[in-house]
Scaffold this motif. Structure first.
Motif, PDB file in Angstrom:
ATOM      1  N   ARG A 107      42.606  32.055  44.985  1.00  0.00           N
ATOM      2  CA  ARG A 107      42.165  31.896  43.665  1.00  0.00           C
ATOM      3  C   ARG A 107      43.011  31.728  42.611  1.00  0.00           C
ATOM      4  O   ARG A 107      44.091  31.869  42.655  1.00  0.00           O
ATOM      5  CB  ARG A 107      41.345  33.648  43.359  1.00  0.00           C
ATOM      6  CG  ARG A 107      40.241  33.933  44.448  1.00  0.00           C
ATOM      7  CD  ARG A 107      39.662  35.040  43.906  1.00  0.00           C
ATOM      8  NE  ARG A 107      38.417  35.061  44.777  1.00  0.00           N
ATOM      9  CZ  ARG A 107      38.289  36.009  45.934  1.00  0.00           C
ATOM     10  NH1 ARG A 107      39.742  36.494  46.050  1.00  0.00           N
ATOM     11  NH2 ARG A 107      37.604  36.278  46.791  1.00  0.00           N
ATOM     12  N   ARG A 110      40.523  33.768  38.691  1.00  0.00           N
ATOM     13  CA  ARG A 110      39.183  34.067  39.273  1.00  0.00           C
ATOM     14  C   ARG A 110      38.440  32.987  39.913  1.00  0.00           C
ATOM     15  O   ARG A 110      37.227  33.295  40.127  1.00  0.00           O
ATOM     16  CB  ARG A 110      38.593  35.141  38.131  1.00  0.00           C
ATOM     17  CG  ARG A 110      39.340  36.203  37.699  1.00  0.00           C
ATOM     18  CD  ARG A 110      38.551  37.089  36.596  1.00  0.00           C
ATOM     19  NE  ARG A 110      39.233  37.977  36.271  1.00  0.00           N
ATOM     20  CZ  ARG A 110      38.730  39.056  35.301  1.00  0.00           C
ATOM     21  NH1 ARG A 110      37.624  38.862  34.845  1.00  0.00           N
ATOM     22  NH2 ARG A 110      39.569  39.948  34.859  1.00  0.00           N
ATOM     23  N   ARG A 111      38.801  31.989  39.814  1.00  0.00           N
ATOM     24  CA  ARG A 111      38.092  30.937  40.437  1.00  0.00           C
ATOM     25  C   ARG A 111      38.505  30.465  41.851  1.00  0.00           C
ATOM     26  O   ARG A 111      39.899  30.236  42.057  1.00  0.00           O
ATOM     27  CB  ARG A 111      38.251  29.706  39.542  1.00  0.00           C
ATOM     28  CG  ARG A 111      37.437  28.563  40.106  1.00  0.00           C
ATOM     29  CD  ARG A 111      37.346  27.220  39.294  1.00  0.00           C
ATOM     30  NE  ARG A 111      38.882  26.725  39.157  1.00  0.00           N
ATOM     31  CZ  ARG A 111      39.334  25.809  39.845  1.00  0.00           C
ATOM     32  NH1 ARG A 111      38.838  25.432  40.753  1.00  0.00           N
ATOM     33  NH2 ARG A 111      40.571  25.428  39.386  1.00  0.00           N
TER      34      ARG A 111
END
Length: 327
Positions: A107, A110-111
């Motif tokens: 990640r 947060r992606r």
């Protein structure tokens, strides 16, 4: 230590359970790609590990419930997820490499930017990162009749024309195999170094009866599994000229695209009796449909003879345009 097509059939046929057969197929089928641009994964580091795996599969075939509990999940509606579950079971419970982690997400702010399929340790202590791909592509010719011209990876297209081998190949090499070299992976705390390897299986389908005259793309494995494809009209013409055809034809659902299936005599006779209805349905197909042909052997048993796709008559033109869009 993979098997050629005829050897693979004999190897898989020793197992009766469908799920065990699929696992054996994944472990022993020839790679779709040749060693070169990417290092290929080898499930067995030695002949001893290969032999131990065959013994383990035999025992699993006699008592397959643990494998069923793991892999026969109603949520597994995609063939790739099912294949991942089989390899995960092998790495967790088999006699070869040891599984460290599976489906490890990376990640960035947060992606999710990727997911490592398998992290494992071989018997000699090597730390390996495997990326699994199970692909089925149809070859579309763009050589203007020059059969000797080598195919390109872009000539291999997914049956629904939403995927192409050159696109998948590029992503595997530049993105998926590079995940364990990223800073985001280093932050996860898995001690390395890691060797990235591609675990790629599947089958390539050629127009007509196996495409022996086609020179495959240079990246394609020498012993890759082959099938055929015909348009609905070509299928109709071929069947009309085969009045003595006693093959049993079976439509293969996607989750049955891996190992060959067994066909008992009663089921085969029923399919032969219903052959006209089956043929009519396939002649009117509106989407590419995989089929398997079963023929009676000398002992009277029905064994899988070949696999292929029946495609709509307008499919080749659309596939050729999809392949050409790579230029």
């Amino acid at each position: 230590m993979t098997a050629r097509a005829s050897d693979l059939t004999r190897l898989v046929d020793r197992f009766g359970d469908v799920t065990v057969r699929d696992l054996a197929w994944l472990l022993f089928a020839p790679d779709l790609l040749r060693e070169g641009d990417a290092a290929l994964a080898h499930p067995f580091a030695s002949t001893a590990e290969r032999d131990a795996t065959l013994v383990w599969l035999k025992a699993l075939d006699a008592a397959p419930q643990p494998l069923h509990d793991h892999a026969r999940d109603p949520k597994f509606t995609r063939l790739g997820i099912y294949a991942e579950s089989l390899i995960r079971f092998f790495l967790a419970h088999g006699p070869a490499a040891r599984l460290i982690a599976a489906n490890v997400p990376l990640r960035q702010q947060r992606r999710t930017i990727g997911e490592c399929d398998f992290l494992l340790e071989s018997a000699d202590g090597a730390r390996l990162h495997w990326e699994l791909a199970v692909k089925f592509y149809l070859h579309i010719d763009d050589s203007d009749g020059d059969a000797a011209r080598a195919a390109r990876l872009s000539n291999y297209v997914g049956p629904n024309l939403q995927d192409r081998f050159d696109i998948k190949h590029e992503r595997l090499l530049t993105h998926q195999l590079a995940l364990t070299r990223r800073a985001e992976f280093a932050l996860l705390g898995f001690d390395g170094p890691w060797q990235a390897q591609l675990f790629i299986k599947g089958r390539l389908f050629y127009h007509g009866h196996g495409g022996d005259e086609v020179v495959p793309a240079r990246e394609i494995g020498e012993h890759h599994l082959r099938g055929w494809w015909l348009t609905a009209s070509e299928w109709r013409d071929a069947r009309s000229n085969a009045s003595d055809d006693e093959r049993a034809w079976v439509v293969q659902p996607r989750m049955a695209w891996l190992a060959s299936r067994r066909l008992d005599a009663d089921s085969a006779e029923t399919l032969i009796a219903e052959s006209e209805a089956i043929r009519a349905r396939l002649e009117g197909t509106i989407a590419p449909t995989m089929v398997a042909a079963y023929a009676r052997d000398e002992a009277g048993n029905f064994v899988e003879e070949s696999r292929g796709f029946i495609v709509p008559d307008d499919w080749p033109e659309r596939a050729r345009a999809f392949a050409a869009s790579a230029d």
